[in-house]
Design a protein around this motif. Sequence first.
Motif, PDB file in Angstrom:
ATOM      1  N   ILE A 208       9.168  18.115  38.581  1.00  0.00           N
ATOM      2  CA  ILE A 208       8.389  18.984  37.700  1.00  0.00           C
ATOM      3  C   ILE A 208       8.089  18.248  36.392  1.00  0.00           C
ATOM      4  CG2 ILE A 208       8.329  21.182  36.451  1.00  0.00           C
ATOM      5  CD1 ILE A 208      10.288  22.323  38.421  1.00  0.00           C
ATOM      6  N   HIS A 209       6.829  18.198  36.025  1.00  0.00           N
ATOM      7  CA  HIS A 209       6.405  17.709  34.716  1.00  0.00           C
ATOM      8  C   HIS A 209       5.685  18.870  34.023  1.00  0.00           C
ATOM      9  CE1 HIS A 209       7.027  13.468  35.980  1.00  0.00           C
ATOM     10  NE2 HIS A 209       6.546  13.873  37.129  1.00  0.00           N
ATOM     11  N   SER A 210       5.322  18.688  32.779  1.00  0.00           N
ATOM     12  CA  SER A 210       4.553  19.722  32.099  1.00  0.00           C
ATOM     13  C   SER A 210       3.526  19.055  31.191  1.00  0.00           C
ATOM     14  CB  SER A 210       5.492  20.617  31.294  1.00  0.00           C
ATOM     15  OG  SER A 210       4.760  21.676  30.727  1.00  0.00           O
TER      16      SER A 210
ATOM     17  N   ILE B 160       2.146  15.102  25.413  1.00  0.00           N
ATOM     18  CA  ILE B 160       3.434  14.646  25.907  1.00  0.00           C
ATOM     19  C   ILE B 160       3.796  15.434  27.152  1.00  0.00           C
ATOM     20  CG2 ILE B 160       4.534  13.823  23.794  1.00  0.00           C
ATOM     21  CD1 ILE B 160       5.580  16.701  23.459  1.00  0.00           C
ATOM     22  N   CYS B 161       4.704  14.871  27.935  1.00  0.00           N
ATOM     23  CA  CYS B 161       5.267  15.639  29.030  1.00  0.00           C
ATOM     24  C   CYS B 161       6.280  16.586  28.411  1.00  0.00           C
ATOM     25  CB  CYS B 161       5.934  14.724  30.041  1.00  0.00           C
ATOM     26  SG  CYS B 161       6.711  15.655  31.371  1.00  0.00           S
ATOM     27  N   ASN B 162       6.241  17.838  28.849  1.00  0.00           N
ATOM     28  CA  ASN B 162       7.033  18.846  28.160  1.00  0.00           C
ATOM     29  C   ASN B 162       8.133  19.452  29.015  1.00  0.00           C
ATOM     30  OD1 ASN B 162       6.990  20.103  25.499  1.00  0.00           O
ATOM     31  ND2 ASN B 162       6.846  21.974  26.699  1.00  0.00           N
ATOM     32  N   GLU B 163       8.449  18.766  30.120  1.00  0.00           N
ATOM     33  CA  GLU B 163       9.528  19.263  30.978  1.00  0.00           C
ATOM     34  C   GLU B 163      10.379  18.043  31.319  1.00  0.00           C
ATOM     35  OE1 GLU B 163       9.697  22.595  32.281  1.00  0.00           O
ATOM     36  OE2 GLU B 163      11.661  21.992  33.019  1.00  0.00           O
ATOM     37  N   PHE B 164      11.686  18.160  31.122  1.00  0.00           N
ATOM     38  CA  PHE B 164      12.532  16.988  31.374  1.00  0.00           C
ATOM     39  C   PHE B 164      12.371  16.533  32.821  1.00  0.00           C
ATOM     40  CE2 PHE B 164      16.451  14.918  32.694  1.00  0.00           C
ATOM     41  CZ  PHE B 164      16.430  13.856  31.806  1.00  0.00           C
ATOM     42  N   CYS B 165      11.993  15.256  32.995  1.00  0.00           N
ATOM     43  CA  CYS B 165      11.633  14.782  34.332  1.00  0.00           C
ATOM     44  C   CYS B 165      12.321  13.466  34.661  1.00  0.00           C
ATOM     45  CB  CYS B 165      10.110  14.638  34.423  1.00  0.00           C
ATOM     46  SG  CYS B 165       9.424  13.579  33.143  1.00  0.00           S
ATOM     47  N   GLY B 166      13.440  13.185  33.986  1.00  0.00           N
ATOM     48  CA  GLY B 166      14.164  11.960  34.292  1.00  0.00           C
ATOM     49  C   GLY B 166      14.316  11.098  33.062  1.00  0.00           C
TER      50      GLY B 166
ATOM     51  N   GLN C 190      12.980   8.594  31.592  1.00  0.00           N
ATOM     52  CA  GLN C 190      11.927   8.198  30.654  1.00  0.00           C
ATOM     53  C   GLN C 190      10.975   9.351  30.319  1.00  0.00           C
ATOM     54  OE1 GLN C 190      12.284   5.548  29.042  1.00  0.00           O
ATOM     55  NE2 GLN C 190      13.945   4.799  30.318  1.00  0.00           N
ATOM     56  N   HIS C 191      11.475  10.569  30.425  1.00  0.00           N
ATOM     57  CA  HIS C 191      10.667  11.745  30.088  1.00  0.00           C
ATOM     58  C   HIS C 191      10.055  11.609  28.685  1.00  0.00           C
ATOM     59  CE1 HIS C 191       9.908  15.854  28.767  1.00  0.00           C
ATOM     60  NE2 HIS C 191      10.866  15.736  27.878  1.00  0.00           N
ATOM     61  N   ALA C 192      10.850  11.098  27.749  1.00  0.00           N
ATOM     62  CA  ALA C 192      10.358  11.002  26.366  1.00  0.00           C
ATOM     63  C   ALA C 192       9.247   9.966  26.218  1.00  0.00           C
ATOM     64  CB  ALA C 192      11.508  10.667  25.423  1.00  0.00           C
ATOM     65  N   LEU C 193       9.143   9.054  27.203  1.00  0.00           N
ATOM     66  CA  LEU C 193       8.093   8.019  27.113  1.00  0.00           C
ATOM     67  C   LEU C 193       6.973   8.317  28.109  1.00  0.00           C
ATOM     68  CD1 LEU C 193      10.140   4.729  26.590  1.00  0.00           C
ATOM     69  CD2 LEU C 193       9.161   6.266  24.898  1.00  0.00           C
ATOM     70  N   MET C 194       6.684   9.575  28.320  1.00  0.00           N
ATOM     71  CA  MET C 194       5.583   9.954  29.203  1.00  0.00           C
ATOM     72  C   MET C 194       4.530  10.647  28.336  1.00  0.00           C
ATOM     73  SD  MET C 194       5.857  12.039  32.776  1.00  0.00           S
ATOM     74  CE  MET C 194       4.383  12.641  33.596  1.00  0.00           C
ATOM     75  N   ARG C 195       3.686   9.834  27.750  1.00  0.00           N
ATOM     76  CA  ARG C 195       2.694  10.371  26.819  1.00  0.00           C
ATOM     77  C   ARG C 195       1.297  10.240  27.420  1.00  0.00           C
ATOM     78  NH1 ARG C 195       5.413   6.557  22.439  1.00  0.00           N
ATOM     79  NH2 ARG C 195       7.461   7.542  22.434  1.00  0.00           N
TER      80      ARG C 195
HETATM   81 CU1  CUA Z   1       7.260  14.076  32.994  1.00  0.00          CU
HETATM   82 CU2  CUA Z   1       8.852  14.885  31.457  1.00  0.00          CU
END
Ligand code: CUA
Length: 347
Positions: free
Chosen positions: A180-182, A215-221, A223-228
């Motif tokens: 899941i991503h957001s 930004i991606c707004n759902e924790f997805c692993g 590198q979630h914070a580096l998914m822009r």
């Molecule tokens: Cu994709 Cu968080």
Amino acid sequence: MTGSNRRHLRRNYSAGGNGARPFKARLALPFAVTALPGCTGIQSVLDPRGPAASTIADLSWAMFAGAGLIFLLVMGLLAYSLLAGGSRREGLNVNRFIFSGGVVLPIVTLSILLFFVFQIAGKITKEPEDPLIVEITGHQWWWEIRYIGDESQQDVTTANELHLPVGRPVKLRLRTEDVIHSFWIPSLAGKRDMVPGMDNTLVLEADTTGLFRGICNEFCGAQHALMRIFAVSMPAAAFEEWLATQRRPAQEPADDLLQRGRTVFNETGCIACHTIRGTAARGVTGPDLTHVGSRRTLAAGVLRNTRANLAAWIVSSQHIKPGNKMPDYPMEGERLLALAAYLESLK
Ligand code: CUA
């Protein structure tokens, strides 16, 4: 010193004019400096640049004002109960007051809020007229962006940078390839989850030209914070031109260095995961690189797109974004330079 002189001095002092800043202003400055940048810029819900984002921002301000009033009311009652004399304080301790403040007030306030939320939700999820249709697929940890063509034109696939025409609604089909991503570009619209096994939609529109960050707004692993993701809104004609350029196959290498770069690309195994239209590269695991040189960033908004950063990403992507699906490719300098130059040339 005369009275008027003193008043004059005091006025200068409190305006922060020539003298030192008054204590209160000095105290407030660090708060203002930390808080204000959050109100504007390329990634702020408080600086909306599209109809959906504006509607959401209006609701947020109304809720903020309401919550502020209720906070003041409660603090006032608290002060009254602490400071008022015994008999007056007794006046608060009646069932009628507790019932109206604890039951009626919340029901009325929340019902009003619910009415506005329904109204706004209806407005921002309304089916748009003549939308541009774009499919965005979340991957760990990047965004695949596909402009859906019609009978006469093929789809165009790119990554991590959504271009859109000003003033035309864009209907996004949001899907995911793994977890899941957001998807969220705060300046343009609300957020929407990308859930395995289903397609969600989100309509967004920009009413000014500009560059916005999401930004991606759902924790997805890891590198979630580096998914822009970046969104670039442009005039309709410029957008059509951009799309036509993206639709073309990759440029042929213009000199020996770039020719060598393409050979390295094919020999090193890059073609197993990446597509460069017009060449033998047809991989679909990683981003389409047909026009990678035209993008502003690499690695989903993490690095500026320069030849040096392309080289850095190739040899040590696991250092820059540990756990991502691209392995490090250590290689000798001359081959690396040619490969990075080739990718940079794919405008
Ligand atoms: Cu994709 Cu968080």
